[in-house]
Enzyme design. Structure first.
Site, PDB file in Angstrom:
ATOM      1  N   SER A   1       0.817  -1.213   0.000  1.00 23.63           N
ATOM      2  CA  SER A   1       0.000   0.000   0.000  1.00 23.63           C
ATOM      3  C   SER A   1       0.851   1.264   0.000  1.00 23.63           C
ATOM      4  CB  SER A   1      -0.914  -0.001   1.225  1.00 23.63           C
ATOM      5  OG  SER A   1      -0.142  -0.112   2.395  1.00 23.63           O
TER       6      SER A   1
ATOM      7  N   THR B   1      -1.491   3.740   4.547  1.00 22.85           N
ATOM      8  CA  THR B   1      -0.543   4.824   4.327  1.00 22.85           C
ATOM      9  C   THR B   1       0.428   4.804   5.477  1.00 22.85           C
ATOM     10  OG1 THR B   1      -2.203   6.224   3.293  1.00 22.85           O
ATOM     11  CG2 THR B   1      -0.374   7.365   4.331  1.00 22.85           C
TER      12      THR B   1
ATOM     13  N   THR C   1       1.965   7.026   0.285  1.00 23.38           N
ATOM     14  CA  THR C   1       1.006   5.944   0.020  1.00 23.38           C
ATOM     15  C   THR C   1       0.880   5.668  -1.469  1.00 23.38           C
ATOM     16  OG1 THR C   1      -1.266   5.239   0.515  1.00 23.38           O
ATOM     17  CG2 THR C   1      -1.014   7.481  -0.234  1.00 23.38           C
TER      18      THR C   1
ATOM     19  N   ARG D   1      -6.794   9.613  -9.512  1.00 20.80           N
ATOM     20  CA  ARG D   1      -7.363   9.886  -8.179  1.00 20.80           C
ATOM     21  C   ARG D   1      -6.245  10.228  -7.193  1.00 20.80           C
ATOM     22  NH1 ARG D   1      -6.629   7.739  -2.741  1.00 20.80           N
ATOM     23  NH2 ARG D   1      -8.571   8.027  -1.619  1.00 20.80           N
ATOM     24  N   VAL D   2      -6.481  11.273  -6.424  1.00 16.00           N
ATOM     25  CA  VAL D   2      -5.532  11.663  -5.373  1.00 16.00           C
ATOM     26  C   VAL D   2      -6.290  11.678  -4.052  1.00 16.00           C
ATOM     27  CG1 VAL D   2      -4.082  13.553  -4.518  1.00 16.00           C
ATOM     28  CG2 VAL D   2      -4.105  13.025  -6.958  1.00 16.00           C
ATOM     29  N   GLY D   3      -5.684  11.092  -3.046  1.00 18.30           N
ATOM     30  CA  GLY D   3      -6.319  11.061  -1.727  1.00 18.30           C
ATOM     31  C   GLY D   3      -5.829  12.184  -0.838  1.00 18.30           C
ATOM     32  N   ASP D   4      -5.937  11.978   0.446  1.00 15.94           N
ATOM     33  CA  ASP D   4      -5.543  13.002   1.416  1.00 15.94           C
ATOM     34  C   ASP D   4      -4.032  13.060   1.640  1.00 15.94           C
ATOM     35  OD1 ASP D   4      -5.790  10.363   2.531  1.00 15.94           O
ATOM     36  OD2 ASP D   4      -5.469  11.247   4.508  1.00 15.94           O
TER      37      ASP D   4
ATOM     38  N   THR E   1      -4.612   8.260   8.103  1.00 21.23           N
ATOM     39  CA  THR E   1      -4.691   7.131   7.186  1.00 21.23           C
ATOM     40  C   THR E   1      -6.157   6.762   7.012  1.00 21.23           C
ATOM     41  OG1 THR E   1      -3.949   4.865   6.750  1.00 21.23           O
ATOM     42  CG2 THR E   1      -4.367   5.426   9.051  1.00 21.23           C
ATOM     43  N   GLY E   2      -6.431   6.024   5.951  1.00 25.51           N
ATOM     44  CA  GLY E   2      -7.808   5.592   5.715  1.00 25.51           C
ATOM     45  C   GLY E   2      -8.411   6.291   4.514  1.00 25.51           C
TER      46      GLY E   2
ATOM     47  N   GLY F   1      -9.287   8.538   2.112  1.00 27.83           N
ATOM     48  CA  GLY F   1      -8.792   9.893   1.942  1.00 27.83           C
ATOM     49  C   GLY F   1      -9.870  10.927   1.663  1.00 27.83           C
TER      50      GLY F   1
END
Ligand code: ASP
Length: 341
Positions: free
Chosen positions: A91, A193, A211, A221-224, A244-245, A247
């Site tokens: 991950s 992450t 991450t 796609r981009v997360g937090d 984490t988690g 995003g």
């Protein structure tokens, strides 16, 4: 001139009156200004905190630097590079699961005690996105580079282009393609992450977050995690937090900035993380979404080296390394979800 003297006299009287507070007819005497006591709370430093079980090994690399009075910034970079380089950590970095097009795209950011920041998003082919994020911070006038631009910059800085898709991830992706069923599933290890925050011997805070994001996400796609304020935030006067988690839910509440601001208002790191989780849950419920279907976890550290963590549902762990050693701890949670064996 006379007018000026009168004005001066008026101002002087006003200052004297200002020393008390007028309530109706009564003048309540203000407390004489006390000299601030020196902070008597013992500071627990150095200390490093990181997300999930892989944080344990990452902390060892960070502690190498912290225990020799090194900078928190160097420690967090060295720390998160451990899972980034590990192909069995699926991950983060090399070995990370690909997006739905079979491409491994990585997100990372870093922040130091002076609020210097650097970030990369949707970066392909580079094993250590955290070091590219640091190069963005130190060698460009910008704070964030994405996609091809991030890759070109990395190559210009001497980073090597590699294939990050390991056979196990490729196999999983091909399996996934059969149904192409995309939904967030918490705690089944298809996303994680490493976020790491540290307080060094000099009393300075820094953080890093890296991450491969949600497995089989849409390309782009981009997360937090690479977003300063969402996946990571550091304020050297107050504390640091990382997440984490899922995003999307962390971005919605600008999670880590919220945790740090709550600590500024006097919340303990634990209470600040808990409040942020409460907000994630509340906003999901307001949108008729089931928080049991996702995981979000925060970890936080304040300027005294006190730490805390909290998550949406059971299953989130974090690692803490300080003078008492390196230990994994289970975070407290808002919702209990029984796990299938
Ligand atoms: N926060 C990461 C993301 O949304 C994934 C995770 O930590 O599980 O990209």
């Amino acid at each position: 001139m006379a007018q000026q003297t009168n004005r001066k006299t008026f101002l002087k009287n006003a200052v004297v009156a200002g020393a008390g507070l007028l309530v109706g007819e009564n003048l309540i005497k203000a407390e004489p200004t006390k000299k601030k006591k020196p902070n008597s709370v013992a500071v627990n430093k150095p200390i490093v905190l990181s997300t999930w079980d892989f944080g344990l090994e990452a902390n060892v690399a960070a502690w190498e630097i912290l225990s020799k009075k090194g900078r928190a910034l160097d420690a967090v970079e060295a720390g998160v590079k451990v899972p980034e380089a590990d192909p069995t950590e699926r991950s983060v970095g090399y070995g990370g699961r690909p997006d739905r097009d079979g491409r491994v795209t990585l997100d990372a950011c870093i922040m130091d005690e002076l609020a210097n920041i650097g970030s990369v998003a949707c970066l392909e082919h580079i094993k250590h996105p955290i070091s590219v994020a640091r190069a963005v911070m130190e060698k460009t006038p910008h704070v964030m580079l994405v996609g091809d631009g991030a890759l070109s910059f990395a190559l210009s800085q001497g980073f090597v282009k590699e294939n990050l898709l390991v056979p196990e991830s490729e196999k999983e992706w091909k399996q996934w393609l059969i149904k192409s069923d995309y939904k967030p599933e918490a705690n089944i290890e298809n996303h994680d992450t490493i976020g790491m925050i540290a307080l060094d011997e000099m009393g300075n805070l820094s953080g890093a977050c890296t991450t491969s994001g949600m497995a089989f996400k849409m390309h782009g796609r981009v997360g937090d995690s690479p977003i300063i304020g969402a996946g990571l935030y550091v304020d050297n006067e107050v504390g640091a937090a990382t997440a984490t988690g899922q995003g999307e839910e962390v971005i919605r509440i600008v999670g880590c900035h919220l945790v740090v601001e709550l600590m500024r208002m006097g919340y303990t790191p634990y209470d600040a993380c808990k409040e942020a989780v409460e907000r994630v849950v509340k906003l999901m419920e307001r949108r008729n979404k089931d928080p049991k279907l996702i995981q979000v976890g925060f970890i936080a550290l304040n300027k005294q080296g006190m730490h805390g963590a909290y998550c949406v549902q059971n299953g989130f762990t974090y690692a803490k390394y300080d003078s008492n050693g390196n230990k994994i701890q289970a975070a407290d949670y808002k919702i209990y979800v029984p796990r299938k064996k």
